[in-house]
Motif scaffolding. Structure first.
Motif, PDB file in Angstrom:
ATOM      1  N   LYS A   1     106.538  17.350 -29.144  1.00 42.19           N
ATOM      2  CA  LYS A   1     105.981  16.306 -28.269  1.00 42.19           C
ATOM      3  C   LYS A   1     105.355  15.243 -29.170  1.00 42.19           C
ATOM      4  CE  LYS A   1     104.439  19.407 -24.609  1.00 42.19           C
ATOM      5  NZ  LYS A   1     103.615  20.549 -25.001  1.00 42.19           N
ATOM      6  N   VAL A   2     105.143  14.040 -28.629  1.00 47.19           N
ATOM      7  CA  VAL A   2     104.625  12.949 -29.466  1.00 47.19           C
ATOM      8  C   VAL A   2     103.314  13.344 -30.161  1.00 47.19           C
ATOM      9  CG1 VAL A   2     103.730  10.597 -29.486  1.00 47.19           C
ATOM     10  CG2 VAL A   2     105.766  11.126 -28.152  1.00 47.19           C
ATOM     11  N   THR A   3     102.384  13.930 -29.427  1.00 47.88           N
ATOM     12  CA  THR A   3     101.088  14.269 -30.043  1.00 47.88           C
ATOM     13  C   THR A   3     101.268  15.317 -31.150  1.00 47.88           C
ATOM     14  OG1 THR A   3     100.750  15.836 -28.256  1.00 47.88           O
ATOM     15  CG2 THR A   3      99.596  13.727 -28.078  1.00 47.88           C
ATOM     16  N   GLU A   4     102.222  16.223 -30.932  1.00 50.92           N
ATOM     17  CA  GLU A   4     102.498  17.227 -31.974  1.00 50.92           C
ATOM     18  C   GLU A   4     103.123  16.565 -33.200  1.00 50.92           C
ATOM     19  OE1 GLU A   4     103.456  21.100 -29.126  1.00 50.92           O
ATOM     20  OE2 GLU A   4     105.074  19.729 -29.658  1.00 50.92           O
ATOM     21  N   MET A   5     103.956  15.535 -32.960  1.00 49.02           N
ATOM     22  CA  MET A   5     104.557  14.810 -34.094  1.00 49.02           C
ATOM     23  C   MET A   5     103.455  14.183 -34.952  1.00 49.02           C
ATOM     24  SD  MET A   5     107.784  12.762 -32.426  1.00 49.02           S
ATOM     25  CE  MET A   5     109.161  13.629 -31.665  1.00 49.02           C
ATOM     26  N   LEU A   6     102.463  13.561 -34.284  1.00 45.35           N
ATOM     27  CA  LEU A   6     101.385  12.891 -35.022  1.00 45.35           C
ATOM     28  C   LEU A   6     100.584  13.910 -35.833  1.00 45.35           C
ATOM     29  CD1 LEU A   6     100.150  10.450 -32.205  1.00 45.35           C
ATOM     30  CD2 LEU A   6     101.908  10.049 -33.957  1.00 45.35           C
ATOM     31  N   ASP A   7     100.279  15.062 -35.200  1.00 49.75           N
ATOM     32  CA  ASP A   7      99.552  16.120 -35.928  1.00 49.75           C
ATOM     33  C   ASP A   7     100.364  16.563 -37.144  1.00 49.75           C
ATOM     34  OD1 ASP A   7      97.755  15.966 -33.869  1.00 49.75           O
ATOM     35  OD2 ASP A   7      98.403  17.820 -32.871  1.00 49.75           O
ATOM     36  N   ASP A   8     101.667  16.716 -36.916  1.00 44.64           N
ATOM     37  CA  ASP A   8     102.545  17.202 -37.977  1.00 44.64           C
ATOM     38  C   ASP A   8     102.621  16.215 -39.155  1.00 44.64           C
ATOM     39  OD1 ASP A   8     104.671  19.350 -38.582  1.00 44.64           O
ATOM     40  OD2 ASP A   8     105.732  17.476 -38.962  1.00 44.64           O
ATOM     41  N   LEU A   9     102.746  14.921 -38.830  1.00 38.21           N
ATOM     42  CA  LEU A   9     102.810  13.898 -39.896  1.00 38.21           C
ATOM     43  C   LEU A   9     101.544  13.934 -40.746  1.00 38.21           C
ATOM     44  CD1 LEU A   9     104.245  11.012 -37.690  1.00 38.21           C
ATOM     45  CD2 LEU A   9     105.371  11.913 -39.748  1.00 38.21           C
TER      46      LEU A   9
ATOM     47  N   ILE B   1     108.283   9.719 -49.044  1.00 38.01           N
ATOM     48  CA  ILE B   1     107.834   8.556 -48.263  1.00 38.01           C
ATOM     49  C   ILE B   1     108.964   8.068 -47.352  1.00 38.01           C
ATOM     50  CG2 ILE B   1     107.174   6.109 -48.434  1.00 38.01           C
ATOM     51  CD1 ILE B   1     105.471   6.864 -50.861  1.00 38.01           C
ATOM     52  N   PHE B   2     110.193   8.067 -47.869  1.00 36.17           N
ATOM     53  CA  PHE B   2     111.308   7.603 -47.032  1.00 36.17           C
ATOM     54  C   PHE B   2     111.501   8.518 -45.812  1.00 36.17           C
ATOM     55  CE2 PHE B   2     113.156   5.032 -50.699  1.00 36.17           C
ATOM     56  CZ  PHE B   2     112.864   3.821 -50.086  1.00 36.17           C
ATOM     57  N   ILE B   3     111.394   9.820 -46.013  1.00 36.31           N
ATOM     58  CA  ILE B   3     111.545  10.750 -44.879  1.00 36.31           C
ATOM     59  C   ILE B   3     110.374  10.567 -43.903  1.00 36.31           C
ATOM     60  CG2 ILE B   3     111.668  13.191 -44.215  1.00 36.31           C
ATOM     61  CD1 ILE B   3     112.951  13.648 -47.048  1.00 36.31           C
ATOM     62  N   HIS B   4     109.186  10.401 -44.464  1.00 43.05           N
ATOM     63  CA  HIS B   4     107.962  10.163 -43.697  1.00 43.05           C
ATOM     64  C   HIS B   4     108.142   8.923 -42.791  1.00 43.05           C
ATOM     65  CE1 HIS B   4     103.332   9.279 -44.316  1.00 43.05           C
ATOM     66  NE2 HIS B   4     103.674   9.140 -43.062  1.00 43.05           N
TER      67      HIS B   4
END
Ligand SMILES: [Fe+2]
Ligand SMILES: [Fe+2]
Length: 231
Positions: free
Chosen positions: A79-87, A212-215
Motif C-alpha cells: 500500500k502507499v503508506t507501506e511503500m513510504l515506510d519501506d523507502l 539511488i537509481f532504483i530508489h
C-alpha cells in the motif's frame, strides 16, 4: 515483447530483471526514462534494432539480478503508506551510509592522487559534494514534510501533489549530476596508476548510484503514481 515505442520506465516496471542490462549501458530508466526507446537509444548512439533484440533477450532470461527483481516486485504489492515506510527503512538508510563512505574515500584519494589527477579529482569531489548536500536535503524533505503529508491525506490534495512534483524535479537534478559524474570518470574506470583505494572508491560510488537509481525509480514510477491514483 518490448517494442521501440515503449519507454524505458515502462520496460523496467514490467521487466525489473532488465535493470542490470540497462545499468551496463548507462541508460536512464528512472529520471529521464520517459522518452520512447527509439529516441533514448539513438541519443546514446546505439543501434535501435540490435538494442531491442538484446533487451528482449534480457527480459526473457531468468532474472540475473534476482534480488532487485524480487525487491521491485514486492514493492509493487505494498500500500502507499507501506511503500513510504519501506523507502525510509531501506534506500534512505543505505544511501546515507554509502554517501558517507564515498565522501570519506573521495577526500582520501583527492589528497593522495592530487599530483597526477588533481584536476579531475577536484571536479569529481566538487560535483559529489553538491550532489550529497542536495540528496541529504531531499531525504529530509521527504521524511519530514512530504511523506507525512501523504500519510495524512490518503486522497491526494493539490498541495501534496505539487510538493511531489518538486521531488520529481529534484530527482531529475540528481540524475543529471550522476550522469555528469559517469562521464567525468569514464563510467567509473579508474586510471591505470590507481591504487586499491582509488578503485574501491569507484566501486562504492557506483554501488551508491545504482541504489539511488532504483530508489528514484520506486518513487517516480511506482509510489508517486500509485498515490496520485487514490482520488
Ligand atoms: Fe526517497
Ligand atoms: Fe526522492
Amino acid at each position: 515483447m518490448i517494442t521501440k515505442d515503449m519507454t524505458l520506465a515502462d520496460v523496467v516496471k514490467a521487466h525489473p530483471n532488465t535493470i542490470g542490462f540497462l545499468n551496463g549501458l548507462h541508460l536512464d530508466y528512472c529520471c529521464g526514462g520517459h522518452d520512447p526507446i527509439a529516441m533514448a537509444v539513438r541519443e546514446k548512439g546505439l543501434d535501435v534494432d540490435k538494442f531491442l533484440a538484446e533487451l528482449n533477450q534480457a527480459a526473457a532470461k531468468k532474472a540475473t539480478q534476482r534480488d532487485v527483481h524480487d525487491d521491485i516486485e514486492a514493492f509493487k504489492t505494498l500500500k502507499v503508506t507501506e511503500m513510504l515506510d519501506d523507502l525510509e527503512a531501506t534506500h534512505h538508510v543505505t544511501d546515507r551510509r554509502l554517501m558517507a563512505e564515498t565522501e570519506e574515500l573521495l577526500n582520501k584519494i583527492l589528497i593522495v592522487h592530487y599530483p597526477h589527477h588533481g584536476k579531475m579529482l577536484t571536479r569529481l569531489h566538487h560535483l559529489y559534494a553538491g550532489l550529497k548536500a542536495e540528496l541529504e536535503e531531499h531525504f529530509a524533505k521527504e521524511e519530514q514534510l512530504v511523506f507525512p503529508l501523504m500519510r495524512q491525506h490518503p486522497h491526494p490534495d493539490s498541495q501534496t501533489l505539487s510538493l511531489i512534483q518538486d521531488l520529481e524535479t529534484e530527482h531529475t537534478g540528481a540524475g543529471d549530476v550522476i550522469k555528469e559524474i559517469q562521464e567525468l570518470t569514464d563510467n567509473f574506470t579508474p586510471p591505470a596508476d590507481a591504487c586499491p583505494t582509488f578503485r574501491h572508491t569507484y566501486v562504492v560510488m557506483e554501488q551508491l548510484f545504482d541504489d539511488i537509481f532504483i530508489h528514484i525509480f520506486k518513487e517516480n514510477s511506482i509510489a508517486f503514481p500509485e498515490y496520485a491514483e487514490q482520488v
